[in-house]
Structure formats: C-alpha cells, structure tokens
Write a protein that holds these residues in place. Structure first.
Motif, PDB file in Angstrom:
ATOM      1  N   UNK A 337       0.728  -1.206  -0.173  1.00  0.00           N
ATOM      2  CA  UNK A 337       0.003   0.038  -0.171  1.00  0.00           C
ATOM      3  C   UNK A 337       1.060   1.549   0.125  1.00  0.00           C
ATOM      4  N   UNK A 338       1.978   1.274   0.647  1.00  0.00           N
ATOM      5  CA  UNK A 338       2.954   2.425   0.744  1.00  0.00           C
ATOM      6  C   UNK A 338       3.334   2.666  -0.749  1.00  0.00           C
ATOM      7  N   UNK A 339       3.721   1.575  -1.236  1.00  0.00           N
ATOM      8  CA  UNK A 339       4.196   1.757  -2.921  1.00  0.00           C
ATOM      9  C   UNK A 339       3.258   2.159  -3.571  1.00  0.00           C
ATOM     10  N   UNK A 340       1.871   1.862  -3.592  1.00  0.00           N
ATOM     11  CA  UNK A 340       0.675   2.334  -4.347  1.00  0.00           C
ATOM     12  C   UNK A 340       0.502   3.630  -4.016  1.00  0.00           C
ATOM     13  N   UNK A 341       0.544   4.192  -3.002  1.00  0.00           N
ATOM     14  CA  UNK A 341       0.283   5.567  -2.544  1.00  0.00           C
ATOM     15  C   UNK A 341       1.573   6.353  -3.351  1.00  0.00           C
ATOM     16  N   UNK A 342       2.853   5.779  -3.137  1.00  0.00           N
ATOM     17  CA  UNK A 342       3.851   6.577  -3.594  1.00  0.00           C
ATOM     18  C   UNK A 342       3.747   6.660  -5.196  1.00  0.00           C
ATOM     19  N   UNK A 343       3.332   5.667  -5.874  1.00  0.00           N
ATOM     20  CA  UNK A 343       3.004   5.771  -7.196  1.00  0.00           C
ATOM     21  C   UNK A 343       2.089   6.657  -7.791  1.00  0.00           C
ATOM     22  N   UNK A 344       0.986   6.729  -6.868  1.00  0.00           N
ATOM     23  CA  UNK A 344      -0.062   7.522  -7.214  1.00  0.00           C
ATOM     24  C   UNK A 344       0.202   9.142  -6.951  1.00  0.00           C
ATOM     25  N   UNK A 345       1.364   9.433  -6.079  1.00  0.00           N
ATOM     26  CA  UNK A 345       1.153  10.861  -5.793  1.00  0.00           C
ATOM     27  C   UNK A 345       1.586  11.632  -6.940  1.00  0.00           C
ATOM     28  N   UNK A 346       2.432  11.486  -7.858  1.00  0.00           N
ATOM     29  CA  UNK A 346       2.785  12.284  -8.951  1.00  0.00           C
ATOM     30  C   UNK A 346       1.563  12.423 -10.021  1.00  0.00           C
ATOM     31  N   UNK A 347       0.633  11.221 -10.037  1.00  0.00           N
ATOM     32  CA  UNK A 347      -0.878  11.585 -10.646  1.00  0.00           C
ATOM     33  C   UNK A 347      -1.724  12.442 -10.077  1.00  0.00           C
ATOM     34  N   UNK A 348      -1.757  12.455  -8.811  1.00  0.00           N
ATOM     35  CA  UNK A 348      -2.537  13.525  -8.055  1.00  0.00           C
ATOM     36  C   UNK A 348      -1.917  14.769  -8.172  1.00  0.00           C
ATOM     37  N   UNK A 349      -0.435  14.780  -8.423  1.00  0.00           N
ATOM     38  CA  UNK A 349       0.185  16.090  -8.163  1.00  0.00           C
ATOM     39  C   UNK A 349      -0.040  16.800  -9.693  1.00  0.00           C
ATOM     40  N   UNK A 350      -0.312  15.974 -10.637  1.00  0.00           N
ATOM     41  CA  UNK A 350      -0.425  16.225 -12.060  1.00  0.00           C
ATOM     42  C   UNK A 350      -1.517  17.387 -12.252  1.00  0.00           C
ATOM     43  N   UNK A 351      -2.701  17.241 -11.338  1.00  0.00           N
ATOM     44  CA  UNK A 351      -3.984  17.907 -11.580  1.00  0.00           C
ATOM     45  C   UNK A 351      -3.699  19.277 -11.062  1.00  0.00           C
ATOM     46  N   UNK A 352      -3.231  19.631 -10.003  1.00  0.00           N
ATOM     47  CA  UNK A 352      -3.223  21.110  -9.639  1.00  0.00           C
ATOM     48  C   UNK A 352      -2.137  21.884 -10.607  1.00  0.00           C
ATOM     49  N   UNK A 353      -0.984  20.936 -11.271  1.00  0.00           N
ATOM     50  CA  UNK A 353      -0.233  21.787 -12.217  1.00  0.00           C
ATOM     51  C   UNK A 353      -1.149  21.950 -13.446  1.00  0.00           C
ATOM     52  N   UNK A 354      -1.774  21.066 -13.842  1.00  0.00           N
ATOM     53  CA  UNK A 354      -2.600  21.024 -15.200  1.00  0.00           C
ATOM     54  C   UNK A 354      -3.667  22.213 -14.915  1.00  0.00           C
ATOM     55  N   UNK A 355      -4.214  22.278 -13.802  1.00  0.00           N
ATOM     56  CA  UNK A 355      -5.269  23.731 -13.537  1.00  0.00           C
ATOM     57  C   UNK A 355      -4.343  24.922 -13.559  1.00  0.00           C
ATOM     58  N   UNK A 356      -3.514  25.142 -12.960  1.00  0.00           N
ATOM     59  CA  UNK A 356      -2.789  26.597 -12.549  1.00  0.00           C
ATOM     60  C   UNK A 356      -1.820  26.756 -13.340  1.00  0.00           C
TER      61      UNK A 356
END
Length: 463
Positions: A337-356
């Motif tokens: 689960x730690x690896x899953x969340x680690x790998x998900x972070x950059x995808x979540x991070x992409x969204x505020x970048x794409x918006x702003x």
C-alpha cells in the motif's frame, strides 16, 4: 491540451492515454493529449467536436468509478468510525453517501443544461458549469461568474494539494512502522524527508503518458493491500458492545470531515460520463453512478465498522498502521500500500499543475517555458512536503482536508447552482427544493466550520 477538472481527475482531449489516478487513492479517467490547445480554459475552446476516441462501456466506467473513490480515505474510515461511534457512524455514513450522490446528480443535470443552452462542443467541466450557471442566471448574479469559477478551481487545487500532503504523511507513517520493527528508530520528519527524495524527480515528469505505468501498478498494489487489511480486520473480533455507540460531540466534526473526504469524488463524475459510449446510462436509476456508489458506500461502511470494532480506540489514521508488527504478511501489506500511494502521488500532483500552470505560463513564461514549469513544479512539490511536515497527524490531516475543501465541492456548490438554474428557468424555486437544498448547504457549512475548527484545534493540541 484540454483539461476538465476533477478533485483528483484531469480530462485531456486528443489522442488517448488512459490514466488511473486517485482522488483519495485512485481517480480514473480517459486522458487524451492534443498538441495544439490547452483544454484547461474550457470556456475558450469551442473549436473541437465532442468526440470520444475510445468510449468506455458501462463496466469500464463502473471500474473507473471504483478506482476513483477507493484509496487512502477508505483506510481512514476506521478512524472516522472511532470519532462517530459504532452505531452512529454506519447510519450517518449512509445518509452522507445519499446526499453526496444526490449532489453529483445535481452537478450532472446543471452541466447538461448548460451544454444544451450554450451549444458548446462538449459538456462543461465542474468549474465551467458553475461559472456558466451564474453567467446565464439572474442579472444580479452574472458578474459573479468569473469569481465563482476561480473559487471552484481554487478548491479543486486545494483538495489535490491536500491529497498530496496526506500521501506524504501516509507513506512516512508506514515506512516508520516498518523501520521500527527493525530497530531503526527515526523521527517521522526524517522519514518524510526520505519520502520526498524519490517524489521530487518523479513530479518533474511533464508528460502524462510516462505516468501511465505508475498508475497501473499502483492499482494492483492497492487492491492486494486493501484485501489483506480486510482479512486481518476480521480475525478475532470483539463484541459490538465493547465499543462506543455514539462518540462525544467534540469528536463528531472529525468523523464528518473524514467521511466527506472519503466520499468526495464529485469532480470525477463529469469526465466519466462524457467518456461513455452511452452517456445516458450514467445517471439512470440503475446507472453507473448509483450502482457504483452503493458498492463504494458499502465498502466504506464495512471497512470502517470492522476497523473500529477490531482495534477500538487504538485504531490509527490508516488501518495499515494497526497491523501486527513483525508479521511477514503485515509488513508485505504495508509495503504494497505504501508503494501504491507513492506511485499515485505524481498523478495527483499532475492535477493542480494542469489547472494552474496554463494561465501562469501565458503570463510569466513566454521565454523558457519548460524551465519555468520545472521550477514551478519543484516549488509546488516542496510546498506539499513543508505542509506535511507541519501537520504530521494523519487522521487529523485527512479530516482537515475533508472539512475545508471536499465539503465545499461536494455539498455546497451543487445545490447552489441548482437553485440558480431553477430560478433562471421558472422565476421561482419550489418550496420542497428550496428546503432540501438549504438543508444540504447548511450541512456543508456546519461540517466546514466545525470540522475545520476541531481539526486545527486538535492539530495544535497534538503539538
């Protein structure tokens, strides 16, 4: 490149790449790349037809909905039930789930109406729907349209940045638990620093297609990990009578904040519906939204009930932190689960970048746009790290994010825009609708105010 916001989702149109990212854990949608224009500014992109390159089936969309609503919020439901009570929490979780799904229907209806009224090439996203409702509403509200769009976009960004901060705390807590078993005792802040080191270069990846493998692997790891946690939670359960039926009033705001955080996937519904082969199947009584959210809500209640019943007042902000130390299975689950969340972070991070970033690029990055974008990405990922260091209490952090931004998006904006739409069309609002929507808005305000206050007070007390 066109982006339609989700509180965890971006929708980009052109040649198709499938990305499964997460609102709280994993948000999924069809992401397509187009070389010439930025779909971020949806108001100004009326040149393309609403064409879906690879439309999704009912089952495809249902699976995307599951991924979009099941993540770190699910693992926090045990902590939520501790703050609500083992009898109170399941009942109120059902009611909250119904209200959240109803709000999603309101947003979908208003988006469809604005799509027809404005004759756009594709249905508008969340922020554009709110802006268009005010723009075409009563004269005295029209000047509020730009501000409302900025407000929704801001809350979407705050939500996503909050998710990223929660992920850093989540990963660091699990890594610390594993290291402690091997007598490697370090401060949680040091573990966060070690987490930040691999996240930083990954978040500099500018092309979504290179993040696709991370998403796929993350989904598999999360599914395996959550299944193992559920199995562990069902072993040697104590009687229900041993748990608190209704928690103290001072704890209830924390329950509401965490529960809304888990349920808040309202930004996901528009991209998923727009990508369907038969979009009309999304909202019907036995459509994707209703069926999917019944399953998701049932999982939330099951995990929350079992987590609190199993570990009681000792239940942690993530159920993974309650697994038996030194156990090979427990350690494997925590690593997965730690690896899953680690790998998900950059995808979540992409969204505020794409918006702003598109607006910032237009204003400040006419020269050396790539280098300036990398600087901006570096600053934003550093911001999430600093915020995570400032608020290391996982359960309280999740409750704070839920109370501040998730509540606003899920419970306030949808009933407001339905009232504006209805008044615009009929010059009046039915009494029942006015009562129902006012109740939802007041509930949102109550959770926002009390949840934010109690979360901040509890965080301050923890220090």
């Amino acid at each position: 490149m066109k982006i339609e916001e989700k509180s965890g989702i971006s929708h980009i149109s052109g040649s198709t790449v499938t990305i499964n990212d997460s609102d709280r854990g994993f948000s999924s949608c069809q992401l397509t790349l187009e070389s010439k224009s930025s779909q971020m500014e949806e108001d100004n992109t009326d040149n393309h037809h609403h064409h879906v390159t690879h439309p999704t089936s009912y089952l495809d969309t249902l699976l995307h909905l599951f991924r979009g609503n099941i993540g770190s919020g699910l693992l926090a439901m045990g902590d939520a039930f501790k703050n609500g009570g083992i009898i109170f929490s399941p009942i109120i979780t059902v009611i909250l789930g119904v209200i959240c799904v109803h709000s999603q229907h309101l947003l979908l209806d208003c988006s469809e109406e604005m799509y027809r009224k404005t004759k756009r090439d594709r249905p508008p996203g969340f922020a554009d729907t709110v802006a268009l409702v005010f723009e075409h509403g009563p004269a005295r509200l029209r000047r509020m349209a730009p501000a409302m769009k900025v407000l929704v976009t801001t809350f979407l960004c705050v939500t996503q940045i909050g998710f990223c901060c929660v992920y850093i705390v989540f990963i660091a807590n699990n890594v610390k638990t594993i290291c402690d078993q091997y007598d490697i005792h370090l401060n949680l802040s040091i573990h966060m620093l070690f987490v930040f080191i691999p996240l930083f270069p990954i978040c500099l990846i500018r092309n979504l297609k290179y993040l696709t493998p991370f998403s796929t692997l993350a989904n598999v790891l999360m599914a395996l990990g959550v299944g193992a946690v559920l199995y562990e939670a069902t072993q040697d359960l104590p009687p229900v009578e041993s748990r608190v039926y209704l928690a103290s009033w001072s704890q209830l705001p924390l329950y509401f904040g965490t529960a809304v955080y888990a349920f808040e996937g309202i930004g996901l519904v528009l991209p998923l519906k727009n990508e369907m082969r038969n979009p009309e199947h999304f909202q019907r009584p036995l459509g994707v939204l209703n069926v999917g959210m019944v399953v998701v809500g049932s999982i939330f209640i099951t995990v929350g009930f079992l987590g609190y019943l199993k570990w009681g007042e000792n239940v942690a902000g993530s159920l993974t932190l309650n697994l038996k130390p030194g156990n090979v299975v427990s350690m494997t689950v925590q690593i997965l689960i730690t690896l899953a969340i680690l790998l998900t972070y950059p995808l979540q991070f992409y969204v505020p970048i794409a918006i702003t970033w598109p607006a910032l690029r237009k204003k400040y990055a006419q020269k050396s746009p790539v280098m300036k974008e990398l600087y901006y990405r570096s600053a934003l990922v550093l911001l999430t790290f600093v915020l995570a260091e400032l608020i290391p209490q996982l359960g309280l952090f999740i409750s704070l994010v839920g109370a501040v931004s998730s509540t606003t998006l899920a419970l306030m904006f949808p009933p407001i825009i339905q009232l504006v739409c209805t008044y615009t069309n009929t010059n009046k609002v039915p009494l029942l609708m006015a009562f129902k929507n006012t109740f939802i808005i007041l509930l949102g305000i109550f959770i926002f105010v009390t949840g934010t206050y109690v979360s901040i007070a509890s965080i301050a007390q923890a220090f």
